[in-house]
Enzyme design. Structure first.
Site, PDB file in Angstrom:
ATOM      1  N   GLY A 276      -7.866   1.083  -4.286  1.00  0.00           N
ATOM      2  CA  GLY A 276      -6.613   0.711  -4.922  1.00  0.00           C
ATOM      3  C   GLY A 276      -5.667   1.863  -5.137  1.00  0.00           C
ATOM      4  O   GLY A 276      -4.676   1.723  -5.874  1.00  0.00           O
ATOM      5  N   PRO A 319     -10.845   3.624  -0.159  1.00  0.00           N
ATOM      6  CA  PRO A 319      -9.412   3.631   0.169  1.00  0.00           C
ATOM      7  C   PRO A 319      -9.125   2.832   1.429  1.00  0.00           C
ATOM      8  O   PRO A 319      -9.850   2.919   2.418  1.00  0.00           O
ATOM      9  CB  PRO A 319      -9.119   5.120   0.393  1.00  0.00           C
ATOM     10  CG  PRO A 319     -10.424   5.669   0.898  1.00  0.00           C
ATOM     11  CD  PRO A 319     -11.498   4.890   0.177  1.00  0.00           C
ATOM     12  N   GLY A 320      -8.096   2.044   1.403  1.00  0.00           N
ATOM     13  CA  GLY A 320      -7.650   1.322   2.593  1.00  0.00           C
ATOM     14  C   GLY A 320      -6.174   1.573   2.798  1.00  0.00           C
ATOM     15  O   GLY A 320      -5.743   2.217   3.743  1.00  0.00           O
ATOM     16  N   ARG A 358       4.614  -9.228   1.751  1.00  0.00           N
ATOM     17  CA  ARG A 358       4.408  -8.577   0.460  1.00  0.00           C
ATOM     18  C   ARG A 358       5.634  -8.620  -0.444  1.00  0.00           C
ATOM     19  O   ARG A 358       5.509  -8.718  -1.667  1.00  0.00           O
ATOM     20  CB  ARG A 358       3.952  -7.133   0.659  1.00  0.00           C
ATOM     21  CG  ARG A 358       2.584  -7.000   1.314  1.00  0.00           C
ATOM     22  CD  ARG A 358       2.076  -5.564   1.282  1.00  0.00           C
ATOM     23  NE  ARG A 358       1.770  -5.141  -0.073  1.00  0.00           N
ATOM     24  CZ  ARG A 358       2.549  -4.348  -0.797  1.00  0.00           C
ATOM     25  NH1 ARG A 358       3.685  -3.885  -0.289  1.00  0.00           N
ATOM     26  NH2 ARG A 358       2.202  -4.008  -2.018  1.00  0.00           N
ATOM     27  N   TYR A 362       4.466 -10.313  -3.707  1.00  0.00           N
ATOM     28  CA  TYR A 362       4.217  -9.389  -4.811  1.00  0.00           C
ATOM     29  C   TYR A 362       5.494  -8.782  -5.395  1.00  0.00           C
ATOM     30  O   TYR A 362       5.407  -7.887  -6.233  1.00  0.00           O
ATOM     31  CB  TYR A 362       3.345  -8.216  -4.343  1.00  0.00           C
ATOM     32  CG  TYR A 362       2.013  -8.593  -3.767  1.00  0.00           C
ATOM     33  CD1 TYR A 362       1.201  -9.558  -4.374  1.00  0.00           C
ATOM     34  CD2 TYR A 362       1.530  -7.967  -2.622  1.00  0.00           C
ATOM     35  CE1 TYR A 362      -0.026  -9.880  -3.840  1.00  0.00           C
ATOM     36  CE2 TYR A 362       0.296  -8.283  -2.085  1.00  0.00           C
ATOM     37  CZ  TYR A 362      -0.483  -9.251  -2.701  1.00  0.00           C
ATOM     38  OH  TYR A 362      -1.699  -9.564  -2.172  1.00  0.00           O
ATOM     39  N   CYS A 389      13.226 -19.602   7.663  1.00  0.00           N
ATOM     40  CA  CYS A 389      14.011 -20.601   6.930  1.00  0.00           C
ATOM     41  C   CYS A 389      13.582 -20.623   5.463  1.00  0.00           C
ATOM     42  O   CYS A 389      13.071 -21.620   4.953  1.00  0.00           O
ATOM     43  CB  CYS A 389      13.833 -21.965   7.583  1.00  0.00           C
ATOM     44  SG  CYS A 389      15.032 -23.186   7.020  1.00  0.00           S
ATOM     45  N   GLU A 390      13.768 -19.506   4.789  1.00  0.00           N
ATOM     46  CA  GLU A 390      13.441 -19.345   3.369  1.00  0.00           C
ATOM     47  C   GLU A 390      14.422 -18.357   2.773  1.00  0.00           C
ATOM     48  O   GLU A 390      14.618 -17.259   3.322  1.00  0.00           O
ATOM     49  CB  GLU A 390      12.019 -18.788   3.184  1.00  0.00           C
ATOM     50  CG  GLU A 390      10.902 -19.715   3.586  1.00  0.00           C
ATOM     51  CD  GLU A 390      10.663 -20.827   2.598  1.00  0.00           C
ATOM     52  OE1 GLU A 390      11.125 -20.710   1.446  1.00  0.00           O
ATOM     53  OE2 GLU A 390      10.025 -21.813   2.980  1.00  0.00           O
ATOM     54  N   TYR A 419      -1.785  -4.473   4.713  1.00  0.00           N
ATOM     55  CA  TYR A 419      -1.523  -5.843   4.263  1.00  0.00           C
ATOM     56  C   TYR A 419      -0.273  -6.460   4.880  1.00  0.00           C
ATOM     57  O   TYR A 419       0.227  -7.454   4.363  1.00  0.00           O
ATOM     58  CB  TYR A 419      -1.467  -5.913   2.732  1.00  0.00           C
ATOM     59  CG  TYR A 419      -2.691  -5.336   2.097  1.00  0.00           C
ATOM     60  CD1 TYR A 419      -3.908  -6.000   2.162  1.00  0.00           C
ATOM     61  CD2 TYR A 419      -2.660  -4.082   1.491  1.00  0.00           C
ATOM     62  CE1 TYR A 419      -5.061  -5.460   1.622  1.00  0.00           C
ATOM     63  CE2 TYR A 419      -3.810  -3.525   0.949  1.00  0.00           C
ATOM     64  CZ  TYR A 419      -5.008  -4.217   1.023  1.00  0.00           C
ATOM     65  OH  TYR A 419      -6.145  -3.664   0.497  1.00  0.00           O
TER      66      TYR A 419
END
Length: 461
Positions: A276, A319-320, A358, A362, A389-390, A419
């Site tokens: 994280g 870690p990623g 994201r 988020y 279409c958003e 991500y």
């Protein structure tokens, strides 16, 4: 918002005062910590990564395209390995996984964390030694667990009593003794978005510490003796900059270690503090270097072990994002530029929420830059949006771009390695972009672009 009110915005030039002091040179500048390490801007304004210009990348592979600086990713693996030389560093595959990346992290001495049968399949197909794989997940199926056992996965992080029973039955059936860690929900509220904070009590992961489930799970495994309980695991969330949450987590997990010792006379030899670790998406973010993280985490664990009179366990981290996130940017082509009544200029690109969810999911912040040419135009406040279409299809909420940005221009968004491709979708039946790795001036395709034929191949009706 008027431009002169936007002094706190986070463009790729950083906060250098109010917008009216920003110059064309500022807008063309790159803030190094936001971009892959081998990224520069050529004299003609072309963004250059590892010796290759983005105009050439776009011409060969099209847009949108995820561009991976391979040496950057490898160097970040080496940074973590150097900072944690006696610990195990697991690359969190959920951030982004493909066979090429598995090979890269394996060659750099990393372990690998997977959290689904599909991720395990990619890891094994790429030749990752199974003993260097950890298997996460809150709802592993019997088939997934069977495959992990048959492959010889190095450790399984158990997440529920049902999984303990399921894995115990499979281990007895196969006459094997898999190594397991218990995921502990420690009740730490990480300073991050609600959906990526994973250690507070009211969520799906792990065994509750406060409610007694964690100690009960440990005693069940030890008393049964079928599974080899190696240690405890805690993951408090994602995009975290403050190590105080890790301090509280370590204190509570090591107190549980002491409880287990007192109850059964066993000191568990391993402790995983999760991952994280945050990265810089904008100039507002100031992530710690791996060696600083290592220093702080070791101090925390040493202090808490001394307080509990425990031997210091073998540590591991995961870690990623911190490895793959900054190593990638997404390259788009501008399709339309629309001024909305002087409020804001909308710059529409040929991707959007299908390749980067994201921002919508988020409320994540990103930066952007004009990538294919230089500009002497004055800065303007822009919002980079997608083609879906958003109304919430936003890639970069607020950014200063040159006022002469136009259809056909290339725009690059840094920090998209984690991500973005892994959470990409086919919303509006838009094919997912390719991933291109660049090294020493050469580009190679590591994940190809989806086609309409791919979409239709799944539609068997």
């Amino acid at each position: 918002m008027r431009a002169h009110e936007a002094g706190a915005l986070h463009g790729d030039i950083g906060n250098r005062g109010p917008a009216w002091l920003r110059t064309p040179a500022d807008v063309n500048a790159l803030m190094p910590r936001l971009w892959p390490r081998n990224t520069t801007r050529g004299a003609d304004g072309d963004l250059v990564v590892a010796g290759l210009g983005v105009r050439d990348i776009a011409a060969e592979f099209g847009t949108p395209v995820y561009v991976l600086d391979e040496d950057d990713l490898r160097s970040r693996c080496r940074d973590f390995r150097a900072a944690f030389p006696t610990e195990d560093v697991y690359y969190a595959g959920k951030a982004f996984l493909c066979r090429a990346v598995v090979r890269m992290i394996a060659e750099e001495g990393m372990f690998l964390d997977v959290c689904s049968g599909g991720e395990l399949a990619v890891a094994l197909a790429a030749g990752m030694p199974p003993e260097r794989i950890g298997f996460h997940g809150n709802n592993k199926s019997e088939a997934e667990l069977r495959r992990a056992l048959d492959a010889g996965v190095g450790r399984i992080i158990v997440d529920s009593f049902a999984e303990i029973d399921r894995l115990t039955a499979l281990a007895r059936e196969r006459a094997v003794r898999p190594r397991v860690l218990i995921r502990v929900t420690v009740g730490v509220e990480a300073h991050t978005h609600e959906f990526i904070a994973t250690a507070h009590e009211d969520q799906k992961f792990g065994f509750s510490l406060a409610g007694g489930a964690a100690i009960a799970a440990a005693l069940r495994i030890l008393d049964d003796g079928v599974l080899e309980l190696r240690g405890l695991h805690s993951h408090i969330g994602s995009q975290i900059f403050d190590t105080s949450g890790f301090e509280v987590s370590a204190r509570r997990v090591l107190a549980l270690q002491a409880q287990i010792r007192d109850a059964r006379g066993v000191e568990l030899p391993e402790l995983d503090l999760g991952g994280g670790f945050g990265i810089a998406y904008t100039s507002q973010d100031d992530p710690a270097a791996p060696h600083d993280l290592a220093k702080r985490l070791r101090k925390i664990v040493d202090s808490e072990c001394a307080a509990e009179q425990l031997a210091v366990p073998h540590l591991s981290i995961e870690p990623g994002r911190a490895i793959v996130g900054p190593a990638v940017f997404t390259l788009y082509e501008v399709g339309t530029v629309k001024d909305v009544d002087g409020i804001r200029t909308y710059v529409s690109v040929d991707g959007g929420m299908s390749d980067n969810i994201r921002t919508a999911l988020y409320d994540a912040s990103y930066s952007a830059t004009l990538a294919g040419r230089a500009s002497t135009a004055e800065p303007m406040l822009a919002r980079v949006v997608g083609k879906h279409c958003e109304s919430g299809d936003i890639v970069v909420k607020d950014e200063f771009l040159p006022a002469d940005v136009q259809p056909g221009d290339l725009v690059a968004v840094p920090g998209t390695g984690a991500y973005c491709r892994s959470m990409a979708s086919n919303y509006n039946h838009v094919p997912r972009p390719p991933v291109v790795a660049v090294r020493d001036g050469q580009a190679r395709l590591i994940v190809r672009r989806e086609t309409e034929a791919d979409l239709l191949a799944l539609d068997v009706g």
